[in-house]
Design a protein around this motif. Sequence first.
Motif, PDB file in Angstrom:
ATOM      1  N   PHE A 200       2.292 -12.114   9.051  1.00 19.30           N
ATOM      2  CA  PHE A 200       2.706 -13.518   8.953  1.00 19.30           C
ATOM      3  C   PHE A 200       2.511 -14.023   7.536  1.00 19.30           C
ATOM      4  O   PHE A 200       1.652 -13.532   6.805  1.00 19.30           O
TER       5      PHE A 200
ATOM      6  N   CYS B 112      -0.847 -15.226   5.957  1.00 21.53           N
ATOM      7  CA  CYS B 112      -1.963 -14.275   5.918  1.00 21.53           C
ATOM      8  C   CYS B 112      -2.558 -14.239   4.510  1.00 21.53           C
ATOM      9  O   CYS B 112      -1.833 -14.050   3.534  1.00 21.53           O
TER      10      CYS B 112
ATOM     11  N   VAL C  16      -4.454  -9.320   4.003  1.00 22.71           N
ATOM     12  CA  VAL C  16      -4.077  -8.012   4.554  1.00 22.71           C
ATOM     13  C   VAL C  16      -2.564  -7.812   4.517  1.00 22.71           C
ATOM     14  O   VAL C  16      -2.077  -6.794   4.018  1.00 22.71           O
ATOM     15  N   CYS C  17      -1.815  -8.805   4.990  1.00 22.26           N
ATOM     16  CA  CYS C  17      -0.354  -8.661   5.011  1.00 22.26           C
ATOM     17  C   CYS C  17       0.235  -8.463   3.611  1.00 22.26           C
ATOM     18  O   CYS C  17       1.037  -7.548   3.417  1.00 22.26           O
TER      19      CYS C  17
ATOM     20  N   HIS D 191      -4.435  -9.904  13.846  1.00 22.73           N
ATOM     21  CA  HIS D 191      -3.381  -8.973  14.276  1.00 22.73           C
ATOM     22  C   HIS D 191      -3.699  -7.564  13.837  1.00 22.73           C
ATOM     23  O   HIS D 191      -4.400  -7.360  12.845  1.00 22.73           O
TER      24      HIS D 191
HETATM   25 NI    NI Z   1      -2.189 -10.405   8.043  1.00 24.39          NI
END
Ligand code: NI
Length: 233
Positions: free
Chosen positions: A100, A103, A106-107, A192
Amino acid sequence: MPAAMLRVIRLSALALLLMVAGLWGYAWVRKSPQETLGESFAALVAGAFGHQTGLPSAGGGMQLPPGLTLGGPFRLTDHAGRSVTEQDFAGRWLLVYFGFTYCPDVCPTELGTIAAALDLMGAEGEQVTPLLITIDPQRDTPQQLANYVTLFHPRLIGLTGTAEQIQEVARRYRVYYARVQRPDMTDYTMDHSSFIYLAGPDARVRALFRPETPPETIAAAVQAQLRAARARS
Ligand code: NI
């Protein structure tokens, strides 16, 4: 307690939480149909402590356990607002990531990895379409995705949909996601699982890569799959 110590405790708690969420997501992905999610998680934790491995891996990517199919059909909306299905990508290889745009880290890291892997593959990389499927469709409108995807790769396609459409595609990829409201934050965030999936020309997943897999490893694994497919045809 001094603020610095508090911060360390908070960061450690966050790291632990992310690790558990990651393992849980992975347990979901690797669990066999006869196994409950709890059993799969337990086996995974045991594996992490060296009691049992059995985690299939080859060429840097994790191969799917026999009998487990991931991926397949979907109906979503791309970042230009067009309705798309897996048929629009038929014949193409896909690197798929679920995340998303809000984020914090991490994303963006994993999307950067996908972009780097594609660049490393040179001309061969052009056979692969990178997809970001949002697990936060409430905030990730096509417009929001359109602004975001250009930060990573010129060919990255952002996909959103109704809550039900996202639920359906996430189920097919066994993606774990959950809305989280932390007391110290005004806006919600999303937990997630974070895997990069390689799907073949039939939209079925051929391999997946755990978080923090280096782009070189992904590029090599994708190229091996492309070559194997060429050899078969
Ligand atoms: Ni993320």
